[in-house]
Design a protein around this motif. Structure first.
Motif, mmCIF file in Angstrom:
data_model
loop_
_atom_site.group_PDB
_atom_site.id
_atom_site.type_symbol
_atom_site.label_atom_id
_atom_site.label_comp_id
_atom_site.label_asym_id
_atom_site.label_seq_id
_atom_site.Cartn_x
_atom_site.Cartn_y
_atom_site.Cartn_z
ATOM 1 N N THR A 203 -25.172 39.513 26.302
ATOM 2 C CA THR A 203 -25.768 40.318 25.090
ATOM 3 C C THR A 203 -26.829 39.285 24.663
ATOM 4 O O THR A 203 -26.984 38.726 23.439
ATOM 5 C CB THR A 203 -24.722 40.127 24.159
ATOM 6 N N THR A 204 -27.839 39.308 25.417
ATOM 7 C CA THR A 204 -29.192 38.486 25.090
ATOM 8 C C THR A 204 -30.344 39.511 24.783
ATOM 9 O O THR A 204 -30.130 40.736 25.061
ATOM 10 C CB THR A 204 -29.600 37.758 26.345
ATOM 11 N N PRO A 205 -31.474 39.079 24.608
ATOM 12 C CA PRO A 205 -32.633 39.833 24.098
ATOM 13 C C PRO A 205 -32.995 40.857 25.072
ATOM 14 O O PRO A 205 -33.700 41.836 24.897
ATOM 15 C CB PRO A 205 -33.576 38.973 23.667
ATOM 16 N N VAL A 206 -32.711 40.647 26.398
ATOM 17 C CA VAL A 206 -33.168 41.596 27.276
ATOM 18 C C VAL A 206 -32.316 42.967 27.134
ATOM 19 O O VAL A 206 -33.114 43.995 27.930
ATOM 20 C CB VAL A 206 -32.583 41.066 28.907
ATOM 21 N N ILE A 207 -31.356 43.173 26.442
ATOM 22 C CA ILE A 207 -30.869 44.484 26.289
ATOM 23 C C ILE A 207 -31.470 45.298 25.358
ATOM 24 O O ILE A 207 -31.360 46.474 25.223
ATOM 25 C CB ILE A 207 -29.393 44.368 25.849
ATOM 26 N N SER A 244 -29.582 48.870 15.744
ATOM 27 C CA SER A 244 -28.226 48.779 16.224
ATOM 28 C C SER A 244 -27.843 47.513 17.257
ATOM 29 O O SER A 244 -26.540 47.081 17.052
ATOM 30 C CB SER A 244 -27.622 49.934 17.112
ATOM 31 N N LEU A 245 -28.716 47.128 17.908
ATOM 32 C CA LEU A 245 -28.689 46.103 18.837
ATOM 33 C C LEU A 245 -28.636 44.642 18.075
ATOM 34 O O LEU A 245 -28.258 43.707 18.800
ATOM 35 C CB LEU A 245 -29.433 46.244 20.113
ATOM 36 N N ALA A 251 -25.972 37.519 16.580
ATOM 37 C CA ALA A 251 -24.273 37.001 16.690
ATOM 38 C C ALA A 251 -24.181 36.189 17.983
ATOM 39 O O ALA A 251 -23.524 35.431 17.849
ATOM 40 C CB ALA A 251 -23.374 38.234 16.608
ATOM 41 N N ARG A 252 -24.313 36.801 19.016
ATOM 42 C CA ARG A 252 -24.005 35.922 20.382
ATOM 43 C C ARG A 252 -25.089 34.941 20.424
ATOM 44 O O ARG A 252 -24.290 33.771 20.795
ATOM 45 C CB ARG A 252 -24.584 37.086 21.690
ATOM 46 N N LEU A 253 -26.347 34.876 19.978
ATOM 47 C CA LEU A 253 -27.345 33.662 20.011
ATOM 48 C C LEU A 253 -26.631 32.689 19.019
ATOM 49 O O LEU A 253 -26.806 31.415 19.469
ATOM 50 C CB LEU A 253 -28.395 34.152 19.884
ATOM 51 N N ILE A 267 -35.716 34.487 25.285
ATOM 52 C CA ILE A 267 -35.333 34.687 23.684
ATOM 53 C C ILE A 267 -36.691 35.124 22.845
ATOM 54 O O ILE A 267 -36.759 35.644 21.730
ATOM 55 C CB ILE A 267 -35.060 33.259 22.999
ATOM 56 N N GLY A 268 -37.980 35.082 23.670
ATOM 57 C CA GLY A 268 -39.245 35.423 22.969
ATOM 58 C C GLY A 268 -39.278 36.870 22.940
ATOM 59 O O GLY A 268 -40.042 37.245 22.138
ATOM 60 N N ILE A 269 -38.422 37.562 23.687
ATOM 61 C CA ILE A 269 -38.247 38.946 23.531
ATOM 62 C C ILE A 269 -37.783 39.652 21.836
ATOM 63 O O ILE A 269 -38.361 40.384 21.473
ATOM 64 C CB ILE A 269 -37.276 39.704 24.535
ATOM 65 N N GLN A 270 -37.542 38.553 21.149
ATOM 66 C CA GLN A 270 -37.029 38.638 19.829
ATOM 67 C C GLN A 270 -38.324 39.127 19.053
ATOM 68 O O GLN A 270 -38.245 39.643 17.928
ATOM 69 C CB GLN A 270 -36.263 37.643 19.181
#
Length: 380
Positions: A203-207, A244-245, A251-253, A267-270
């Protein structure tokens, strides 16, 4: 290092009490485009690592310890982020030229470069489909690597906007095909995981990519081609998918194992949802800087501040291709900045966003070219 060596080392580390291998370490090792060291050494890509991959089907893939290691495909699908960030920046500079704040040739040159990279990567991906179906199959089964396939329709949507002034028929065909592709993949990927197949480690920003990035890019393309009503539907899909994501990802980070140094760039996808969403909103609302856009910019600035604070941590492993995870958000940030300048609102901030976004995407290109010169761009 070969794949078998990498797996052997991971196995030894997992057996050592002083250096356990977490689920996240395994998940991170499967992210295409990772680099292993500050000397820009390309990392081995484990597209089907059993600890990180859970198939999108009904049962886990069988893995044998005695099975020979698969040779990694040299061009990960995540490299489409290069074309995506570049075309988004080119569109920002085209807008800058349209409003008289940038030379016209600059935006068109950036878009030409993006188009060439996109076409090359598309040919490479087709070759992968035809000649390395084993690698593609494992990529589809991997919870992390699978998401990067969304970059293909997302990038193609942006390319459709770019070519519209020159070939509107081709642009429409490309946009429609990309819309169908992104919807089909998000149904396969996002909905498929509702059967309890996802993991906290993945569950990283790639989702964000299969639903949020795809929907916002669709809204932007439809708005740019004159169909804002349809674009609003996709904007809503992207916005509520984002909401929703985000809590699950954060929370996972916060509470899960730290991302491995070689892949911390993802993490830059954030940065992307707020600014890419802002660009999509501008495309469907006629380019008006309104209250809602400013709300999105405010949240984007907060994410930018957080990422700046984390930058030394992100760069501990040196330049990695995973840093291109920043590119779409940075390019969108530059575009939003120019809209602020033109609207005469927060003009100083607008110029900062414009030059900061443009300059950092250029810096990513410098790192990429350095890898290429040293023969370390392709995965081995």
């Amino acid at each position: 290092m070969s794949t078998s060596q990498h797996l052997s080392e991971a196995s030894r580390a997992a057996a050592a009490p002083s250096a356990p291998v977490t689920a996240e370490d395994a998940a991170a090792s499967s992210v295409p485009g990772a680099r292993a060291s500050a000397s820009m050494q390309p990392a081995t890509v484990l597209e089907g690592h059993p600890a990180s991959a859970a198939p999108s089907g009904n049962a886990p893939a069988a893995t044998s310890a005695a099975a020979p290691a698969m040779r990694p495909f040299p061009v990960p699908t995540s490299y489409f982020s290069v074309a995506l960030g570049t075309v988004a920046l080119g569109l920002a500079w085209r807008h800058g030229a349209k409003v008289g704040h940038a030379p016209a040739w600059a935006g068109e040159a950036i878009l030409a470069l993006a188009g060439a990279v996109w076409a090359l990567l598309l040919l490479v991906f087709m070759a992968k489909m035809l000649r390395r179906r084993d690698a593609l199959r494992l990529e589809l089964q991997d919870l992390v690597a699978c998401c990067f396939i969304s970059l293909i329709p997302v990038t193609s949507l942006e390319i459709g906007i770019a070519v519209n002034p020159y070939a509107p028929g081709f642009a429409w065909a490309l946009v429609l095909a990309s819309l169908a592709g992104q919807l089909a993949f998000s149904m396969y990927r996002a909905a498929g995981l509702w059967r309890g197949l996802h993991t906290m480690a993945a569950t990283t920003p790639v989702i964000y990519l299969p639903t949020v990035a795809s929907s916002f890019a669709s809204a932007g393309a439809l708005g740019a081609l004159g169909h804002s009503d349809w674009g609003l539907l996709f904007f809503g899909a992207g916005m509520f998918s984002w909401f929703s994501l985000e809590s699950a990802i954060l929370a996972r980070l916060r509470t899960g194992p730290a991302l491995a140094p070689a892949v911390r760039g993802i993490i830059g996808i954030q940065l992307a949802p707020a600014f890419v969403g802002g660009n999509a909103w501008l495309a469907v609302n006629g380019g008006q800087v309104d209250v809602f856009l400013l709300l999105l910019v405010g949240y984007g600035l907060l994410q930018l501040a957080f990422l700046m604070r984390l930058l030394p941590w992100v760069l501990e492993g040196g330049y990695a291709m995973s840093l291109w995870g920043f590119s779409f958000g940075l390019a969108a940030m530059a575009s939003v900045g120019m809209h602020l300048v033109v609207a005469g609102q927060l003009v100083a901030l607008g110029w900062v966003l414009w030059w900061l976004g443009s300059g950092l995407v250029a810096a990513l290109w410098v790192g990429l070219l350095w890898l290429a010169v040293r023969g370390r761009l392709l995965v081995r």
